[in-house]
Design an enzyme around this catalytic site. Sequence first.
Site, PDB file in Angstrom:
ATOM      1  N   GLN A   1      -3.559  33.131 -60.692  1.00 59.10           N
ATOM      2  CA  GLN A   1      -1.955  31.704 -60.439  1.00 59.10           C
ATOM      3  C   GLN A   1      -1.137  32.563 -61.563  1.00 59.10           C
ATOM      4  O   GLN A   1      -0.187  31.574 -62.135  1.00 59.10           O
ATOM      5  CB  GLN A   1      -2.776  30.339 -60.329  1.00 59.10           C
ATOM      6  CG  GLN A   1      -2.449  29.896 -62.204  1.00 59.10           C
ATOM      7  CD  GLN A   1      -3.401  27.839 -61.489  1.00 59.10           C
ATOM      8  OE1 GLN A   1      -4.689  27.957 -60.114  1.00 59.10           O
ATOM      9  NE2 GLN A   1      -2.947  27.553 -61.496  1.00 59.10           N
TER      10      GLN A   1
ATOM     11  N   GLY B   1      -2.514  15.725 -58.634  1.00 57.51           N
ATOM     12  CA  GLY B   1      -1.392  15.045 -59.117  1.00 57.51           C
ATOM     13  C   GLY B   1       0.275  15.455 -58.689  1.00 57.51           C
ATOM     14  O   GLY B   1       0.371  16.621 -58.043  1.00 57.51           O
TER      15      GLY B   1
ATOM     16  N   HIS C   1      -5.495  14.877 -70.623  1.00 59.53           N
ATOM     17  CA  HIS C   1      -4.637  14.472 -70.932  1.00 59.53           C
ATOM     18  C   HIS C   1      -5.067  12.670 -69.588  1.00 59.53           C
ATOM     19  O   HIS C   1      -5.288  13.138 -68.722  1.00 59.53           O
ATOM     20  CB  HIS C   1      -2.753  14.461 -71.735  1.00 59.53           C
ATOM     21  CG  HIS C   1      -2.800  15.164 -69.763  1.00 59.53           C
ATOM     22  ND1 HIS C   1      -2.290  14.942 -68.807  1.00 59.53           N
ATOM     23  CD2 HIS C   1      -2.280  16.390 -69.886  1.00 59.53           C
ATOM     24  CE1 HIS C   1      -1.796  15.299 -68.104  1.00 59.53           C
ATOM     25  NE2 HIS C   1      -1.541  16.859 -68.570  1.00 59.53           N
TER      26      HIS C   1
ATOM     27  N   GLN D   1       2.334  22.121 -55.283  1.00 59.10           N
ATOM     28  CA  GLN D   1       1.672  22.797 -55.700  1.00 59.10           C
ATOM     29  C   GLN D   1       0.659  21.346 -54.069  1.00 59.10           C
ATOM     30  O   GLN D   1      -0.609  22.238 -53.066  1.00 59.10           O
ATOM     31  CB  GLN D   1       0.711  22.693 -56.976  1.00 59.10           C
ATOM     32  CG  GLN D   1      -1.132  22.718 -56.909  1.00 59.10           C
ATOM     33  CD  GLN D   1      -1.281  22.499 -58.176  1.00 59.10           C
ATOM     34  OE1 GLN D   1      -0.867  23.602 -59.108  1.00 59.10           O
ATOM     35  NE2 GLN D   1      -1.721  21.672 -58.724  1.00 59.10           N
TER      36      GLN D   1
ATOM     37  N   HIS E   1      -4.169  13.794 -66.405  1.00 54.27           N
ATOM     38  CA  HIS E   1      -5.722  13.944 -65.271  1.00 54.27           C
ATOM     39  C   HIS E   1      -7.554  12.295 -64.799  1.00 54.27           C
ATOM     40  O   HIS E   1      -7.520  12.777 -64.594  1.00 54.27           O
ATOM     41  CB  HIS E   1      -6.527  14.781 -66.564  1.00 54.27           C
ATOM     42  CG  HIS E   1      -5.848  16.318 -66.453  1.00 54.27           C
ATOM     43  ND1 HIS E   1      -5.435  16.740 -67.747  1.00 54.27           N
ATOM     44  CD2 HIS E   1      -6.539  17.361 -65.588  1.00 54.27           C
ATOM     45  CE1 HIS E   1      -5.019  17.840 -67.612  1.00 54.27           C
ATOM     46  NE2 HIS E   1      -5.005  18.286 -66.456  1.00 54.27           N
TER      47      HIS E   1
ATOM     48  N   SER F   1      -0.253  19.541 -69.544  1.00 54.18           N
ATOM     49  CA  SER F   1      -1.125  19.807 -71.227  1.00 54.18           C
ATOM     50  C   SER F   1      -0.042  21.219 -71.915  1.00 54.18           C
ATOM     51  O   SER F   1      -0.512  21.715 -73.038  1.00 54.18           O
ATOM     52  CB  SER F   1      -2.141  20.770 -70.559  1.00 54.18           C
ATOM     53  OG  SER F   1      -3.124  20.555 -69.384  1.00 54.18           O
ATOM     54  N   ARG F   2       1.062  21.921 -71.005  1.00 52.90           N
ATOM     55  CA  ARG F   2       1.823  22.459 -72.083  1.00 52.90           C
ATOM     56  C   ARG F   2       2.549  21.685 -73.379  1.00 52.90           C
ATOM     57  O   ARG F   2       3.321  22.026 -74.013  1.00 52.90           O
ATOM     58  CB  ARG F   2       2.101  23.012 -71.225  1.00 52.90           C
ATOM     59  CG  ARG F   2       2.287  24.338 -70.314  1.00 52.90           C
ATOM     60  CD  ARG F   2       3.020  25.118 -69.124  1.00 52.90           C
ATOM     61  NE  ARG F   2       2.303  26.307 -68.607  1.00 52.90           N
ATOM     62  CZ  ARG F   2       1.085  26.389 -67.741  1.00 52.90           C
ATOM     63  NH1 ARG F   2       1.640  24.894 -66.449  1.00 52.90           N
ATOM     64  NH2 ARG F   2       1.566  27.136 -66.724  1.00 52.90           N
TER      65      ARG F   2
ATOM     66  N   MET G   1      -7.590  22.845 -65.330  1.00 53.59           N
ATOM     67  CA  MET G   1      -7.359  23.974 -66.145  1.00 53.59           C
ATOM     68  C   MET G   1      -7.512  23.345 -67.372  1.00 53.59           C
ATOM     69  O   MET G   1      -7.286  24.263 -68.399  1.00 53.59           O
ATOM     70  CB  MET G   1      -5.993  24.549 -66.077  1.00 53.59           C
ATOM     71  CG  MET G   1      -5.958  25.341 -64.785  1.00 53.59           C
ATOM     72  SD  MET G   1      -4.646  26.782 -64.281  1.00 53.59           S
ATOM     73  CE  MET G   1      -3.030  25.730 -65.262  1.00 53.59           C
TER      74      MET G   1
HETATM   75  P1  AMP Z   1      -3.985  21.271 -64.218  1.00 50.31           P
HETATM   76  O1  AMP Z   1      -4.650  21.375 -65.879  1.00 50.31           O
HETATM   77  O2  AMP Z   1      -2.213  21.422 -65.044  1.00 50.31           O
HETATM   78  O3  AMP Z   1      -4.178  22.157 -63.110  1.00 50.31           O
HETATM   79  O4  AMP Z   1      -3.642  20.078 -63.291  1.00 50.31           O
HETATM   80  C1  AMP Z   1      -4.880  19.346 -62.943  1.00 50.31           C
HETATM   81  C2  AMP Z   1      -4.477  18.258 -62.103  1.00 50.31           C
HETATM   82  O5  AMP Z   1      -3.839  17.377 -62.498  1.00 50.31           O
HETATM   83  C3  AMP Z   1      -3.041  18.656 -61.390  1.00 50.31           C
HETATM   84  O6  AMP Z   1      -3.436  17.974 -59.366  1.00 50.31           O
HETATM   85  C4  AMP Z   1      -1.969  18.088 -61.824  1.00 50.31           C
HETATM   86  O7  AMP Z   1      -1.018  18.062 -60.469  1.00 50.31           O
HETATM   87  C5  AMP Z   1      -2.672  16.837 -62.808  1.00 50.31           C
HETATM   88  N1  AMP Z   1      -1.829  16.344 -63.280  1.00 50.31           N
HETATM   89  C6  AMP Z   1      -1.539  17.044 -64.306  1.00 50.31           C
HETATM   90  N2  AMP Z   1      -0.639  16.453 -65.142  1.00 50.31           N
HETATM   91  C7  AMP Z   1      -0.244  15.373 -64.860  1.00 50.31           C
HETATM   92  C8  AMP Z   1       0.743  13.695 -64.941  1.00 50.31           C
HETATM   93  N3  AMP Z   1       1.479  14.102 -65.653  1.00 50.31           N
HETATM   94  N4  AMP Z   1       0.472  12.852 -63.375  1.00 50.31           N
HETATM   95  C9  AMP Z   1      -0.796  13.026 -62.688  1.00 50.31           C
HETATM   96  N5  AMP Z   1      -1.198  14.177 -62.382  1.00 50.31           N
HETATM   97  C10 AMP Z   1      -0.978  15.175 -63.231  1.00 50.31           C
END
Ligand code: AMP
Length: 289
Positions: free
Chosen positions: A62, A148, A35, A154, A38, A187-188, A31
């Site tokens: 979502q 992740g 960082h 998830q 990702h 991201s939050r 999304m």
């Molecule tokens: P998001 O952008 O938050 O939807 O995350 C995209 C993908 O990055 C998802 O599969 C998350 O589980 C993974 N992700 C987010 N934060 C981390 C983290 N700190 N370590 C590993 N994977 C991550």
Amino acid sequence: MLHVAESIAEIRRHVDGWKRAGETVGFVPTMGALHPGHLSLIAAARAENRRAVCSIFVNPLQFDRKSDLDSYPRTIEADRRMLEGAGTDALFLPTPAIMYPPDFLTRVEQKKLGDHLCGATRPGHFTGVMTVVLKLLNIVGADRAYFGRKDFQQASIIRRMALDFDLRTEIRVMPIIREADGLAMSSRNVLLTPEARRIAPGIHRALADAGAAFASGDRDAHGLKDRLHRAIGALPLARPDYIEIVDPTALSPRDGMALSGDVIAVAVFFGNVRLIDNFVLGEDAGGVR
Ligand code: AMP
């Protein structure tokens, strides 16, 4: 070179070309507000495939709270630079109108795995996640897709969906990347006040301490949960959404004896910002305490 594709036809043209040339493709759906967590997925995609594709789409389906959707960080220019620097081959950047045209009617539903944890406190969340992930996997048609472990429930739900629907893309789940102070990257995190940001690493400390208690023989799930409630409850500003120890396959709360491989999963609010983290019992804290 990073190709930016805004339409479904365009991203398919890139991927189809690579596949015709016999190249494998790894895919990382995100999304945005990227960082190093990702980027670790992009690195895994590149290590295991010839080509790496990322998508950035803040999926309205979502979000259970409109304020969360509205405040979700959007940093597309920085994201593009990071993806370019990480050697990503293509970025799929659709709009909500492309993903959900007015005549869009279908949703993905799954039984059981969404009954607990985030599924219990965020109604509709995982239906939204599965629907967008199924679409993205079908659009991109990658050999492997990377998720992740930070979003542990998830990842379990997506793995199950891929098996149940016979998807051809292999689902890969990679380790949690943390800040130096132990806070799981998210991201939050940028939405936290400076004070909350100082306190938030206490979540991981509480998880690691419970993990250490388990390792030294404390196996009673209720006792371990009490310990977690005390530790997280003692963090100023923190408001726990849930604190659970679950079976790693069924994701159901563990009663009685906790077992090696069980997962401590927590969600904690700091103001309006909701953070999640988890920890596998029987594993060490990855050097961070
Ligand atoms: P998001 O952008 O938050 O939807 O995350 C995209 C993908 O990055 C998802 O599969 C998350 O589980 C993974 N992700 C987010 N934060 C981390 C983290 N700190 N370590 C590993 N994977 C991550």
